[in-house]
Scaffold this motif. Sequence first.
Motif, PDB file in Angstrom:
ATOM      1  N   TYR A   1     -14.243 -11.810   1.011  1.00  0.00           N
ATOM      2  CA  TYR A   1     -12.851 -12.200   1.233  1.00  0.00           C
ATOM      3  C   TYR A   1     -12.806 -13.717   1.278  1.00  0.00           C
ATOM      4  O   TYR A   1     -13.728 -14.360   1.773  1.00  0.00           O
ATOM      5  CB  TYR A   1     -12.340 -11.609   2.542  1.00  0.00           C
ATOM      6  CG  TYR A   1     -12.409 -10.095   2.568  1.00  0.00           C
ATOM      7  CD1 TYR A   1     -11.342  -9.334   2.127  1.00  0.00           C
ATOM      8  CD2 TYR A   1     -13.549  -9.437   3.003  1.00  0.00           C
ATOM      9  CE1 TYR A   1     -11.402  -7.949   2.129  1.00  0.00           C
ATOM     10  CE2 TYR A   1     -13.620  -8.057   3.012  1.00  0.00           C
ATOM     11  CZ  TYR A   1     -12.542  -7.317   2.568  1.00  0.00           C
ATOM     12  OH  TYR A   1     -12.613  -5.945   2.561  1.00  0.00           O
TER      13      TYR A   1
ATOM     14  N   LEU B   1      -7.591  -1.704  -3.471  1.00  0.00           N
ATOM     15  CA  LEU B   1      -8.065  -2.949  -4.086  1.00  0.00           C
ATOM     16  C   LEU B   1      -6.905  -3.866  -4.471  1.00  0.00           C
ATOM     17  O   LEU B   1      -6.952  -5.080  -4.238  1.00  0.00           O
ATOM     18  CB  LEU B   1      -8.930  -2.642  -5.308  1.00  0.00           C
ATOM     19  CG  LEU B   1     -10.266  -1.966  -5.014  1.00  0.00           C
ATOM     20  CD1 LEU B   1     -10.957  -1.563  -6.310  1.00  0.00           C
ATOM     21  CD2 LEU B   1     -11.164  -2.863  -4.167  1.00  0.00           C
ATOM     22  N   ARG B   2      -5.857  -3.286  -5.050  1.00  0.00           N
ATOM     23  CA  ARG B   2      -4.689  -4.101  -5.416  1.00  0.00           C
ATOM     24  C   ARG B   2      -4.056  -4.719  -4.170  1.00  0.00           C
ATOM     25  O   ARG B   2      -3.701  -5.897  -4.165  1.00  0.00           O
ATOM     26  CB  ARG B   2      -3.670  -3.261  -6.177  1.00  0.00           C
ATOM     27  CG  ARG B   2      -3.998  -3.091  -7.641  1.00  0.00           C
ATOM     28  CD  ARG B   2      -2.837  -2.516  -8.433  1.00  0.00           C
ATOM     29  NE  ARG B   2      -2.380  -1.241  -7.909  1.00  0.00           N
ATOM     30  CZ  ARG B   2      -2.936  -0.058  -8.180  1.00  0.00           C
ATOM     31  NH1 ARG B   2      -3.970   0.008  -8.995  1.00  0.00           N
ATOM     32  NH2 ARG B   2      -2.460   1.050  -7.659  1.00  0.00           N
TER      33      ARG B   2
ATOM     34  N   ILE C   1     -16.112  -4.540  -3.415  1.00  0.00           N
ATOM     35  CA  ILE C   1     -15.504  -5.670  -2.709  1.00  0.00           C
ATOM     36  C   ILE C   1     -16.643  -6.591  -2.324  1.00  0.00           C
ATOM     37  O   ILE C   1     -17.498  -6.243  -1.518  1.00  0.00           O
ATOM     38  CB  ILE C   1     -14.740  -5.196  -1.445  1.00  0.00           C
ATOM     39  CG1 ILE C   1     -13.596  -4.262  -1.830  1.00  0.00           C
ATOM     40  CG2 ILE C   1     -14.218  -6.410  -0.670  1.00  0.00           C
ATOM     41  CD1 ILE C   1     -12.902  -3.613  -0.638  1.00  0.00           C
TER      42      ILE C   1
ATOM     43  N   ASP D   1      -4.938 -17.004 -11.989  1.00  0.00           N
ATOM     44  CA  ASP D   1      -4.951 -15.861 -11.080  1.00  0.00           C
ATOM     45  C   ASP D   1      -6.373 -15.532 -10.649  1.00  0.00           C
ATOM     46  O   ASP D   1      -7.281 -15.507 -11.470  1.00  0.00           O
ATOM     47  CB  ASP D   1      -4.362 -14.611 -11.746  1.00  0.00           C
ATOM     48  CG  ASP D   1      -2.852 -14.632 -11.791  1.00  0.00           C
ATOM     49  OD1 ASP D   1      -2.253 -15.448 -11.071  1.00  0.00           O
ATOM     50  OD2 ASP D   1      -2.269 -13.835 -12.544  1.00  0.00           O
ATOM     51  N   ALA D   2      -6.522 -15.261  -9.377  1.00  0.00           N
ATOM     52  CA  ALA D   2      -7.811 -14.791  -8.882  1.00  0.00           C
ATOM     53  C   ALA D   2      -7.848 -13.264  -8.870  1.00  0.00           C
ATOM     54  O   ALA D   2      -8.916 -12.669  -8.880  1.00  0.00           O
ATOM     55  CB  ALA D   2      -8.059 -15.330  -7.475  1.00  0.00           C
ATOM     56  N   ALA D   3      -6.671 -12.647  -8.845  1.00  0.00           N
ATOM     57  CA  ALA D   3      -6.598 -11.185  -8.768  1.00  0.00           C
ATOM     58  C   ALA D   3      -6.950 -10.548 -10.107  1.00  0.00           C
ATOM     59  O   ALA D   3      -6.561 -11.033 -11.167  1.00  0.00           O
ATOM     60  CB  ALA D   3      -5.188 -10.757  -8.354  1.00  0.00           C
ATOM     61  N   LEU D   4      -7.698  -9.454 -10.042  1.00  0.00           N
ATOM     62  CA  LEU D   4      -8.043  -8.692 -11.237  1.00  0.00           C
ATOM     63  C   LEU D   4      -6.883  -7.773 -11.606  1.00  0.00           C
ATOM     64  O   LEU D   4      -6.202  -7.252 -10.727  1.00  0.00           O
ATOM     65  CB  LEU D   4      -9.299  -7.861 -10.995  1.00  0.00           C
ATOM     66  CG  LEU D   4     -10.553  -8.637 -10.631  1.00  0.00           C
ATOM     67  CD1 LEU D   4     -11.711  -7.677 -10.375  1.00  0.00           C
ATOM     68  CD2 LEU D   4     -10.913  -9.630 -11.712  1.00  0.00           C
TER      69      LEU D   4
ATOM     70  N   GLN E   1      -6.160  -7.550  -2.801  1.00  0.00           N
ATOM     71  CA  GLN E   1      -6.021  -8.750  -3.630  1.00  0.00           C
ATOM     72  C   GLN E   1      -4.701  -9.455  -3.320  1.00  0.00           C
ATOM     73  O   GLN E   1      -4.627 -10.677  -3.340  1.00  0.00           O
ATOM     74  CB  GLN E   1      -6.074  -8.400  -5.118  1.00  0.00           C
ATOM     75  CG  GLN E   1      -7.453  -8.072  -5.603  1.00  0.00           C
ATOM     76  CD  GLN E   1      -7.508  -7.895  -7.100  1.00  0.00           C
ATOM     77  OE1 GLN E   1      -8.290  -8.568  -7.752  1.00  0.00           O
ATOM     78  NE2 GLN E   1      -6.691  -7.022  -7.657  1.00  0.00           N
ATOM     79  N   ARG E   2      -3.673  -8.685  -3.037  1.00  0.00           N
ATOM     80  CA  ARG E   2      -2.371  -9.272  -2.715  1.00  0.00           C
ATOM     81  C   ARG E   2      -2.423  -9.982  -1.371  1.00  0.00           C
ATOM     82  O   ARG E   2      -1.913 -11.086  -1.217  1.00  0.00           O
ATOM     83  CB  ARG E   2      -1.290  -8.177  -2.710  1.00  0.00           C
ATOM     84  CG  ARG E   2       0.129  -8.705  -2.537  1.00  0.00           C
ATOM     85  CD  ARG E   2       1.136  -7.585  -2.388  1.00  0.00           C
ATOM     86  NE  ARG E   2       0.943  -6.774  -1.193  1.00  0.00           N
ATOM     87  CZ  ARG E   2       1.233  -7.165   0.049  1.00  0.00           C
ATOM     88  NH1 ARG E   2       1.731  -8.354   0.280  1.00  0.00           N
ATOM     89  NH2 ARG E   2       1.019  -6.347   1.070  1.00  0.00           N
ATOM     90  N   ASP E   3      -3.073  -9.337  -0.370  1.00  0.00           N
ATOM     91  CA  ASP E   3      -3.163  -9.915   0.970  1.00  0.00           C
ATOM     92  C   ASP E   3      -4.333  -9.280   1.703  1.00  0.00           C
ATOM     93  O   ASP E   3      -4.226  -8.174   2.230  1.00  0.00           O
ATOM     94  CB  ASP E   3      -1.867  -9.683   1.746  1.00  0.00           C
ATOM     95  CG  ASP E   3      -1.910 -10.263   3.161  1.00  0.00           C
ATOM     96  OD1 ASP E   3      -2.899 -10.942   3.522  1.00  0.00           O
ATOM     97  OD2 ASP E   3      -0.950 -10.033   3.918  1.00  0.00           O
ATOM     98  N   SER E   4      -5.449  -9.981   1.756  1.00  0.00           N
ATOM     99  CA  SER E   4      -6.639  -9.416   2.403  1.00  0.00           C
ATOM    100  C   SER E   4      -6.612  -9.580   3.920  1.00  0.00           C
ATOM    101  O   SER E   4      -7.509  -9.107   4.597  1.00  0.00           O
ATOM    102  CB  SER E   4      -7.907 -10.053   1.841  1.00  0.00           C
ATOM    103  OG  SER E   4      -7.942 -11.428   2.156  1.00  0.00           O
TER     104      SER E   4
END
Length: 170
Positions: A57, A16-17, A54, A152-155, A20-23
Amino acid sequence: MSDDSILLDRYSLKILRELQRDSRQTVQQLSEAVGLSPTPCWKRVKDMEAAGVIRGYTALIDRERVGLNLAVVVEANLNQHSEELVRRFEEAVAATPQIVRCMSTTGQADYIFTVLVSDIKHYEQLLHDTIFKLPGVTHVRSSIVLKEIKSDAALPIDDNVNERRTERGR
């Protein structure tokens, strides 16, 4: 694993991380980054997609480069909280593209939402043509965003999280 839950262990959280960094990375790149072989990595991604962990994207777009120069935080109160009125209000908000985030809250405001428009003139038009006319709205307070400090969009998925089950489809 039962049909109604999915295990989120350290590998799933790493996946998941990474997503989030690069889908856009390949399954091979993803599997190398998290320390799994490609097939189990791909299976975990598919399981998390099926379970709703998820949700999709997307591309991150610079709002100002597409002409959305003004961000406004809006607080709104409703005159009553009947199930029907709340449903109508929330459906109207969901149907308004300029409202990009909306939360039902405790405190002074019933709802807080974020509006993105090109300029103050367009916000004033949206305010009069749409926001003031949302079902049940009695009070609106607007705050113009001067500068975004963090967006930030990342959790913040923690490395030290214990394994957990999450309900499928939630």
